[in-house]
Design a protein around this motif. Sequence first.
Motif, PDB file in Angstrom:
ATOM      1  N   ASN A  12     -12.944  -7.440  -8.256  1.00  8.87           N
ATOM      2  CA  ASN A  12     -11.799  -7.667  -7.369  1.00  8.87           C
ATOM      3  C   ASN A  12     -11.875  -6.797  -6.128  1.00  8.87           C
ATOM      4  O   ASN A  12     -12.403  -5.682  -6.172  1.00  8.87           O
ATOM      5  CB  ASN A  12     -10.500  -7.328  -8.111  1.00  8.87           C
ATOM      6  CG  ASN A  12     -10.340  -8.157  -9.352  1.00  8.87           C
ATOM      7  OD1 ASN A  12     -10.095  -9.342  -9.270  1.00  8.87           O
ATOM      8  ND2 ASN A  12     -10.491  -7.534 -10.511  1.00  8.87           N
TER       9      ASN A  12
ATOM     10  N   SER B 265     -11.888 -12.109  -5.092  1.00  8.25           N
ATOM     11  CA  SER B 265     -12.604 -11.782  -6.322  1.00  8.25           C
ATOM     12  C   SER B 265     -13.867 -12.623  -6.409  1.00  8.25           C
ATOM     13  O   SER B 265     -13.987 -13.665  -5.758  1.00  8.25           O
ATOM     14  CB  SER B 265     -11.723 -11.992  -7.554  1.00  8.25           C
ATOM     15  OG  SER B 265     -11.381 -13.348  -7.688  1.00  8.25           O
TER      16      SER B 265
ATOM     17  N   THR C 259     -15.434 -10.023 -13.721  1.00  7.57           N
ATOM     18  CA  THR C 259     -14.680 -10.226 -12.486  1.00  7.57           C
ATOM     19  C   THR C 259     -14.702  -8.940 -11.671  1.00  7.57           C
ATOM     20  O   THR C 259     -14.438  -7.850 -12.193  1.00  7.57           O
ATOM     21  CB  THR C 259     -13.226 -10.621 -12.795  1.00  7.57           C
ATOM     22  OG1 THR C 259     -13.231 -11.820 -13.569  1.00  7.57           O
ATOM     23  CG2 THR C 259     -12.435 -10.845 -11.514  1.00  7.57           C
TER      24      THR C 259
ATOM     25  N   ILE D 172     -17.464 -13.211  -9.341  1.00  4.25           N
ATOM     26  CA  ILE D 172     -17.972 -12.993 -10.694  1.00  4.25           C
ATOM     27  C   ILE D 172     -19.382 -12.453 -10.599  1.00  4.25           C
ATOM     28  O   ILE D 172     -20.220 -12.982  -9.862  1.00  4.25           O
ATOM     29  CB  ILE D 172     -17.970 -14.301 -11.517  1.00  4.25           C
ATOM     30  CG1 ILE D 172     -16.566 -14.904 -11.595  1.00  4.25           C
ATOM     31  CG2 ILE D 172     -18.561 -14.078 -12.906  1.00  4.25           C
ATOM     32  CD1 ILE D 172     -15.561 -14.065 -12.357  1.00  4.25           C
TER      33      ILE D 172
ATOM     34  N   GLY E 110     -13.305  -3.571 -11.203  1.00  7.40           N
ATOM     35  CA  GLY E 110     -13.544  -4.639 -12.170  1.00  7.40           C
ATOM     36  C   GLY E 110     -14.527  -4.235 -13.240  1.00  7.40           C
ATOM     37  O   GLY E 110     -14.716  -3.060 -13.525  1.00  7.40           O
TER      38      GLY E 110
END
Length: 123
Positions: A14, A5, A12, A7, A30
Motif C-alpha cells: 500500500n 496499492s 499487498t 500486489i 504491507g
Amino acid sequence: MINLSTIYNNHTINCIALKIGKDFNISIYGGDIPHIGAVALGIPVVLPHNINKVTSTASLLTVPGHKEDNIALNSAKLLSKKLNTTVTVCCGIHIKNITPLDITNLTITVDELINDLIYKLCN
C-alpha cells in the motif's frame, strides 16, 4: 489523500499520500506484517549556479535490522524533487523468508508504485 496499492508475490503493498499544506506525508507498507522500518525526509534543493534546476536531498532514520532504508530514502528524494516540496516517507514491508532477489524485485515494484503516485499528483 491518495491511496494506491499493488500486489507483489501475493502480498499487498500500500501507498498512502496525505497532503499537509504544500508538503506530503507518504506511507508505504504491507506484506505479512506492516510496520515502521525506515523514515526519510526529502527536501527540494535549487542549485545556486542553476536556479532553474531542482534537485533534492534526504535524511534517513532506520529501525536497526530493517531493510526498508533504500526504499524510503530513494522515494523521498524522487518525490521531493518531482513535486518540488518537502516529503516524508515512512516504509514498513515485512515478507517472511524474503530473499535478496525478492528485495530487489520488491524495490522495483515500489518504484513503480511511487511513479504512479507522482503521475496522479502531477496530473
